[in-house]
Write an enzyme that holds these catalytic residues in place. Structure first.
Site, PDB file in Angstrom:
ATOM      1  N   SER A 199       0.832  -1.200   0.000  1.00  0.00           N
ATOM      2  CA  SER A 199       0.000   0.000   0.000  1.00  0.00           C
ATOM      3  C   SER A 199       0.875   1.262   0.000  1.00  0.00           C
ATOM      4  CB  SER A 199      -0.965  -0.049   1.193  1.00  0.00           C
ATOM      5  OG  SER A 199      -1.976   0.929   1.076  1.00  0.00           O
ATOM      6  N   ASP A 252     -10.144  -5.567  -3.588  1.00  0.00           N
ATOM      7  CA  ASP A 252      -9.536  -4.532  -2.750  1.00  0.00           C
ATOM      8  C   ASP A 252     -10.451  -3.305  -2.721  1.00  0.00           C
ATOM      9  OD1 ASP A 252      -7.907  -2.430  -1.695  1.00  0.00           O
ATOM     10  OD2 ASP A 252      -6.118  -3.529  -2.309  1.00  0.00           O
ATOM     11  N   HIS A 256      -7.225  -6.144   0.545  1.00  0.00           N
ATOM     12  CA  HIS A 256      -6.065  -5.292   0.850  1.00  0.00           C
ATOM     13  C   HIS A 256      -5.289  -5.785   2.078  1.00  0.00           C
ATOM     14  CE1 HIS A 256      -4.146  -1.402  -0.041  1.00  0.00           C
ATOM     15  NE2 HIS A 256      -4.078  -1.150   1.257  1.00  0.00           N
TER      16      HIS A 256
END
Length: 289
Positions: free
Chosen positions: A151, A232, A267
């Site tokens: 991320s 995600d 995620h």
């Protein structure tokens, strides 16, 4: 900048150690990191793979939940897990939002004077940590370095790697990312960080810290792997398709830049740990060459 050992655990015949030291790059605040040394480090220096974690995370998330150590131990690669920001800088507003300030350093060097004394994660990761570890005499070969992350940390890994290529230092042999923020100058997480940390705002961020903008400037070969999940919830913040498009336009083919869409994954670290082995082996190809 002497190291203080906080904990030590045997793991896959190697050892995971948490250290603490006072960081000049982070405004003379104390910072912590985890270091995994495989068993073969007892015989000599080993290559280093740096993991950069995401928003709200610390040096512990990747070490405890990433699932990286088994394969790193088998490949004889050390893993370094820095924190994601300075801690306790005492700056007004640094603990107000989860996506800015503490836990959200964005792996840049701040140029806004309010933040520039402390928020220098780029220098911390690329210069200070290697210098501190080498001074401590730990068996790490920083001539063989690669970098990966998740991320915000995926953004960090890609931009740090690409910046090293563009500058000619070629500090890292490869980069990979799980669910990276690929075009931060065009999404809320990135524009918030750039507007706050950088005197030149989003324009400065796009020029220096946007992987999609940077990949188009790299003329030579690159070694990049990206994975993201189709489930995600933050895909609108990530834009991996834009990064892939820019890479192809710049002439980087599937061998140099591989972006994989993983069906149904989100995620989380469940996603990361599922593909952790792939990423360790990807980097081993370059670190052990």
């Amino acid at each position: 900048m002497s190291l203080e050992k906080l904990s030590s655990n045997k793991h896959y015949e190697g050892i995971l150690v948490k250290y603490k030291f006072r960081s000049a790059a982070l405004g003379d605040t104390y910072t912590q990191f985890n270091l995994f040394l495989p068993a073969n480090a007892a015989q000599g220096k080993v290559p280093v793979l740096i993991y950069l974690a995401g928003l709200t995370c610390t040096e512990d998330n990747g070490a405890q939940k990433g699932g990286f150590m088994r394969d790193a131990a088998a490949q004889g690669i050390a893993l370094l897990f820095p924190d994601t920001s300075p801690r306790g800088a005492g700056i007004d507003g640094e603990d107000v939002d989860w996506d800015f300030g503490s836990g959200a350093g964005f792996y840049l060097n701040a140029t806004n004077t309010k933040w520039s004394k402390h928020y220098n994660m780029l220098s911390h990761v690329t210069q200070e940590l290697p210098q501190v570890l080498e001074k401590a005499g730990l068996p790490l070969d920083f001539t063989r370095q690669s970098i990966f992350g998740h991320s915000m940390g995926g953004h960090g890994a890609l931009t740090v790697y690409l910046a090293s290529l563009l500058s000619g230092t070629k500090q890292y042999r490869s980069a990979s990312a799980f669910s990276p923020i690929c075009e931060p100058s065009e999404v809320p997480w990135g524009t918030k960080a750039f507007s706050g940390y950088l005197a030149g705002g989003v324009a400065e961020g796009k020029d220096r810290y946007d992987a999609t903008a940077m990949i188009g400037k790299v003329k030579g070969a690159v070694n990049i792997l990206v994975d993201y999940g189709t489930a995600d919830n933050f895909l609108y913040q990530l834009r991996p398709d834009k990064f892939l498009e820019a890479a192809r336009v710049a002439g980087h083919d599937e061998v140099q830049v591989r972006v994989r869409k993983q069906e149904g994954y989100d995620h989380s670290y469940y996603f990361i740990s599922t593909f952790a082995s792939d990423h360790i082996h990807f980097h081993a190809n370059f670190l052990k060459a």
